[in-house]
Scaffold this motif. Structure first.
Motif, PDB file in Angstrom:
ATOM      1  N   PHE A  43      -7.025  10.111  -2.535  1.00  0.00           N
ATOM      2  CA  PHE A  43      -6.040  10.353  -3.598  1.00  0.00           C
ATOM      3  C   PHE A  43      -6.721  10.071  -4.932  1.00  0.00           C
ATOM      4  O   PHE A  43      -7.286   8.985  -5.130  1.00  0.00           O
ATOM      5  N   PHE A  44      -6.694  11.042  -5.853  1.00  0.00           N
ATOM      6  CA  PHE A  44      -7.453  10.934  -7.099  1.00  0.00           C
ATOM      7  C   PHE A  44      -6.538  11.113  -8.304  1.00  0.00           C
ATOM      8  O   PHE A  44      -5.713  12.039  -8.324  1.00  0.00           O
ATOM      9  N   ARG A  45      -6.709  10.244  -9.302  1.00  0.00           N
ATOM     10  CA  ARG A  45      -6.046  10.416 -10.589  1.00  0.00           C
ATOM     11  C   ARG A  45      -7.120  10.359 -11.674  1.00  0.00           C
ATOM     12  O   ARG A  45      -7.458   9.303 -12.223  1.00  0.00           O
ATOM     13  N   ALA A  46      -7.653  11.540 -11.960  1.00  0.00           N
ATOM     14  CA  ALA A  46      -8.827  11.633 -12.839  1.00  0.00           C
ATOM     15  C   ALA A  46      -8.527  11.136 -14.246  1.00  0.00           C
ATOM     16  O   ALA A  46      -9.384  10.510 -14.890  1.00  0.00           O
ATOM     17  N   ASN A  47      -7.320  11.412 -14.770  1.00  0.00           N
ATOM     18  CA  ASN A  47      -7.006  11.003 -16.135  1.00  0.00           C
ATOM     19  C   ASN A  47      -6.861   9.492 -16.273  1.00  0.00           C
ATOM     20  O   ASN A  47      -6.949   8.957 -17.383  1.00  0.00           O
ATOM     21  N   LEU A  48      -6.645   8.799 -15.165  1.00  0.00           N
ATOM     22  CA  LEU A  48      -6.603   7.341 -15.179  1.00  0.00           C
ATOM     23  C   LEU A  48      -7.931   6.727 -14.756  1.00  0.00           C
ATOM     24  O   LEU A  48      -8.111   5.512 -14.848  1.00  0.00           O
ATOM     25  N   GLY A  49      -8.837   7.569 -14.233  1.00  0.00           N
ATOM     26  CA  GLY A  49     -10.144   7.086 -13.808  1.00  0.00           C
ATOM     27  C   GLY A  49     -10.127   6.304 -12.518  1.00  0.00           C
ATOM     28  O   GLY A  49     -11.051   5.512 -12.268  1.00  0.00           O
ATOM     29  N   ILE A  50      -9.095   6.514 -11.679  1.00  0.00           N
ATOM     30  CA  ILE A  50      -8.990   5.751 -10.436  1.00  0.00           C
ATOM     31  C   ILE A  50      -8.708   6.674  -9.253  1.00  0.00           C
ATOM     32  O   ILE A  50      -8.254   7.808  -9.418  1.00  0.00           O
ATOM     33  N   CYS A  51      -8.969   6.155  -8.056  1.00  0.00           N
ATOM     34  CA  CYS A  51      -8.682   6.883  -6.838  1.00  0.00           C
ATOM     35  C   CYS A  51      -8.391   5.875  -5.729  1.00  0.00           C
ATOM     36  O   CYS A  51      -8.476   4.660  -5.940  1.00  0.00           O
ATOM     37  N   SER A  52      -8.030   6.372  -4.564  1.00  0.00           N
ATOM     38  CA  SER A  52      -7.777   5.502  -3.421  1.00  0.00           C
ATOM     39  C   SER A  52      -8.195   6.225  -2.153  1.00  0.00           C
ATOM     40  O   SER A  52      -8.359   7.447  -2.125  1.00  0.00           O
ATOM     41  N   LEU A  53      -8.354   5.454  -1.085  1.00  0.00           N
ATOM     42  CA  LEU A  53      -8.699   6.013   0.225  1.00  0.00           C
ATOM     43  C   LEU A  53      -7.953   5.224   1.296  1.00  0.00           C
ATOM     44  O   LEU A  53      -8.018   3.992   1.319  1.00  0.00           O
ATOM     45  N   ALA A  54      -7.245   5.946   2.171  1.00  0.00           N
ATOM     46  CA  ALA A  54      -6.571   5.336   3.314  1.00  0.00           C
ATOM     47  C   ALA A  54      -7.155   5.927   4.593  1.00  0.00           C
ATOM     48  O   ALA A  54      -7.278   7.151   4.714  1.00  0.00           O
ATOM     49  N   VAL A  55      -7.502   5.064   5.544  1.00  0.00           N
ATOM     50  CA  VAL A  55      -8.029   5.492   6.842  1.00  0.00           C
ATOM     51  C   VAL A  55      -7.254   4.733   7.923  1.00  0.00           C
ATOM     52  O   VAL A  55      -7.183   3.499   7.881  1.00  0.00           O
ATOM     53  N   TRP A  66      -0.149  -3.260  10.214  1.00  0.00           N
ATOM     54  CA  TRP A  66      -0.878  -4.454  10.621  1.00  0.00           C
ATOM     55  C   TRP A  66      -1.085  -4.573  12.129  1.00  0.00           C
ATOM     56  O   TRP A  66      -1.781  -5.471  12.577  1.00  0.00           O
ATOM     57  N   ASP A  67      -0.470  -3.671  12.931  1.00  0.00           N
ATOM     58  CA  ASP A  67      -0.702  -3.793  14.373  1.00  0.00           C
ATOM     59  C   ASP A  67      -1.233  -2.515  15.014  1.00  0.00           C
ATOM     60  O   ASP A  67      -1.315  -2.422  16.237  1.00  0.00           O
ATOM     61  N   VAL A  68      -1.613  -1.529  14.211  1.00  0.00           N
ATOM     62  CA  VAL A  68      -2.303  -0.368  14.760  1.00  0.00           C
ATOM     63  C   VAL A  68      -3.764  -0.747  15.003  1.00  0.00           C
ATOM     64  O   VAL A  68      -4.265  -1.737  14.455  1.00  0.00           O
ATOM     65  N   PRO A  69      -4.480  -0.004  15.849  1.00  0.00           N
ATOM     66  CA  PRO A  69      -5.876  -0.360  16.122  1.00  0.00           C
ATOM     67  C   PRO A  69      -6.749  -0.453  14.873  1.00  0.00           C
ATOM     68  O   PRO A  69      -7.658  -1.274  14.818  1.00  0.00           O
ATOM     69  N   TYR A  70      -6.470   0.389  13.857  1.00  0.00           N
ATOM     70  CA  TYR A  70      -7.240   0.289  12.622  1.00  0.00           C
ATOM     71  C   TYR A  70      -6.399   0.802  11.461  1.00  0.00           C
ATOM     72  O   TYR A  70      -5.806   1.883  11.546  1.00  0.00           O
ATOM     73  N   GLY A  71      -6.368   0.053  10.386  1.00  0.00           N
ATOM     74  CA  GLY A  71      -5.702   0.484   9.169  1.00  0.00           C
ATOM     75  C   GLY A  71      -6.360  -0.134   7.958  1.00  0.00           C
ATOM     76  O   GLY A  71      -6.562  -1.351   7.895  1.00  0.00           O
ATOM     77  N   ARG A  72      -6.731   0.706   7.007  1.00  0.00           N
ATOM     78  CA  ARG A  72      -7.405   0.203   5.802  1.00  0.00           C
ATOM     79  C   ARG A  72      -7.034   1.080   4.615  1.00  0.00           C
ATOM     80  O   ARG A  72      -7.194   2.305   4.655  1.00  0.00           O
ATOM     81  N   CYS A  73      -6.523   0.458   3.553  1.00  0.00           N
ATOM     82  CA  CYS A  73      -6.223   1.175   2.314  1.00  0.00           C
ATOM     83  C   CYS A  73      -7.053   0.577   1.183  1.00  0.00           C
ATOM     84  O   CYS A  73      -6.979  -0.633   0.932  1.00  0.00           O
ATOM     85  N   HIS A  74      -7.831   1.398   0.548  1.00  0.00           N
ATOM     86  CA  HIS A  74      -8.634   0.995  -0.615  1.00  0.00           C
ATOM     87  C   HIS A  74      -7.923   1.533  -1.861  1.00  0.00           C
ATOM     88  O   HIS A  74      -7.880   2.751  -2.075  1.00  0.00           O
ATOM     89  N   TRP A  75      -7.369   0.655  -2.688  1.00  0.00           N
ATOM     90  CA  TRP A  75      -6.641   1.059  -3.880  1.00  0.00           C
ATOM     91  C   TRP A  75      -7.450   0.780  -5.142  1.00  0.00           C
ATOM     92  O   TRP A  75      -8.273  -0.121  -5.190  1.00  0.00           O
ATOM     93  N   ASP A  86     -19.041  16.851  -1.782  1.00  0.00           N
ATOM     94  CA  ASP A  86     -20.106  15.977  -1.270  1.00  0.00           C
ATOM     95  C   ASP A  86     -19.783  14.581  -1.760  1.00  0.00           C
ATOM     96  O   ASP A  86     -20.343  14.087  -2.740  1.00  0.00           O
ATOM     97  N   LEU A  87     -18.860  13.920  -1.049  1.00  0.00           N
ATOM     98  CA  LEU A  87     -18.219  12.707  -1.538  1.00  0.00           C
ATOM     99  C   LEU A  87     -18.687  11.477  -0.778  1.00  0.00           C
ATOM    100  O   LEU A  87     -18.779  11.483   0.451  1.00  0.00           O
ATOM    101  N   SER A  88     -18.954  10.410  -1.501  1.00  0.00           N
ATOM    102  CA  SER A  88     -19.177   9.088  -0.924  1.00  0.00           C
ATOM    103  C   SER A  88     -18.158   8.152  -1.554  1.00  0.00           C
ATOM    104  O   SER A  88     -18.129   7.986  -2.781  1.00  0.00           O
ATOM    105  N   LEU A  89     -17.314   7.525  -0.702  1.00  0.00           N
ATOM    106  CA  LEU A  89     -16.226   6.716  -1.224  1.00  0.00           C
ATOM    107  C   LEU A  89     -15.826   5.656  -0.199  1.00  0.00           C
ATOM    108  O   LEU A  89     -15.330   5.991   0.883  1.00  0.00           O
ATOM    109  N   ALA A  90     -16.060   4.394  -0.499  1.00  0.00           N
ATOM    110  CA  ALA A  90     -15.558   3.255   0.287  1.00  0.00           C
ATOM    111  C   ALA A  90     -15.836   3.390   1.775  1.00  0.00           C
ATOM    112  O   ALA A  90     -14.957   3.188   2.606  1.00  0.00           O
ATOM    113  N   GLY A  91     -17.063   3.745   2.119  1.00  0.00           N
ATOM    114  CA  GLY A  91     -17.444   3.872   3.523  1.00  0.00           C
ATOM    115  C   GLY A  91     -17.290   5.257   4.097  1.00  0.00           C
ATOM    116  O   GLY A  91     -17.724   5.523   5.227  1.00  0.00           O
TER     117      GLY A  91
END
Length: 310
Positions: A43-55, A66-75, A86-91
């Motif tokens: 998720f990208f907000r270019a005008n704010l200069g920030i993004c996020s990644l959820a896996v 919190w009880d699924v095998p894997y959950g990670r949100c990078h805000w 060609d993106l590299s972002l938080a793993g």
């Protein structure tokens, strides 16, 4: 003729200074047999200069983040220096191998989760709307590769979906209840339906993006549809009945069994039950998802009051 070009695999220049200008990139798949789903959402907000990644990786063992095998949100990550193609972002490493058709996703988070997956379009993307000021498209994909989850390695060979959106999207939007529902069996047998929800029943409305039906290799736009949740537990869908008709007069009647689900707060203004679904549609069985989305003002008074359908 397609309005999409290879540039639509990349981030779009914001048309102005609107802080709510938003771009998203989503990949998801579900492996039958073990009923394991993978969800990658950038998720990208270019005008704010920030993004996020959820896996997320989820199965039948749990549905809360919190009880699924894997959950990670990078805000609140800084906008990446690399382009989306060609993106590299938080793993995560995302590479477009063939424009509008083939993508490689690699991800690693220590011993908890790692994967290398190839998403290849079964057909060209479905264009809902495409313009410099906003766009959305969807693409059913074959998915292959491997995944290592909490020390256990799994071979992935299944079907999935990806989508892309760019538009102004405020976090303050309210009165939203919508379902994004799809099933895939092959390049020749697919459907995608978007409905507006009222309680346990949702319908397609004229002028909105309603979806498509592919049957026997022939694609047609959905002209009417109804999605009805026929049973629930603790608010989440268990079984779903879907009926639709396309522009060629072909009818779809599918009974969906929700195999797993994830309680997903993807955005500040949207909560979704994301369910892996097996669809029985006559002679064809399809695997897909049902995403039941609610804005916070609808979540309490409406969704939690649904209970078991009568």
């Amino acid at each position: 003729m397609s309005r999409l070009t290879a540039s639509d695999d990349s981030l779009h220049p914001p048309p102005g200074s609107d802080p709510a200008w938003t771009e998203t990139c989503w990949f998801s798949c579900g492996q039958p047999g073990i009923d394991l789903s993978i969800n990658v959402y950038a998720f990208f907000r270019a005008n704010l200069g920030i993004c996020s990644l959820a896996v997320y990786a989820w199965d039948a063992t749990g549905h809360s983040p919190w009880d699924v095998p894997y959950g990670r949100c990078h805000w609140h990550l800084p906008m990446p220096a690399s382009d989306l193609a060609d993106l590299s972002l938080a793993g995560l490493r995302l590479q477009c191998q063939e424009p509008l058709m083939s993508y490689r996703l690699e991800y690693e988070d220590g011993d908890r989760l790692a994967f290398a997956l190839e998403f290849r379009g079964l057909r060209p993307p479905h264009e809902a709307t495409v313009s410099p000021r906003g766009g959305h498209f969807d693409q059913a994909c074959s998915v292959s590769g491997w995944l290592r989850l909490n020390g256990k390695e799994v071979t992935v060979a299944c079907l999935g979906m990806r989508d892309r959106t760019w538009s102004s999207r405020s976090d303050e939007r309210g009165k939203i209840g919508a379902a994004y529902t799809f099933g895939n069996a092959s390049a020749d047998e697919q459907f995608l339906v978007v409905t507006t929800l009222e309680g346990n029943t949702g319908s397609a409305q004229g002028g909105l993006f309603n979806g498509y039906l592919v049957r026997g290799g022939v694609k047609g736009a959905i002209v009417s549809a109804e999605r009805r949740v026929t049973s629930r537990r603790r608010g989440y869908p268990l079984t779903i009945a879907l009926v639709a008709e396309d522009e060629h007069g072909r009818k779809l009647a599918a009974e969906g069994t929700c195999l797993t689900r994830l309680a997903n707060q993807a955005l500040p203004g949207t909560f979704a039950w994301m369910s892996m679904v097996r669809w029985d549609a006559g002679e064809v069985t399809l695997i897909g998802q049902d995403q039941e989305c609610w804005s916070p003002d609808m979540l309490g008074p409406r969704m939690l009051a649904l209970g078991e359908p009568g």
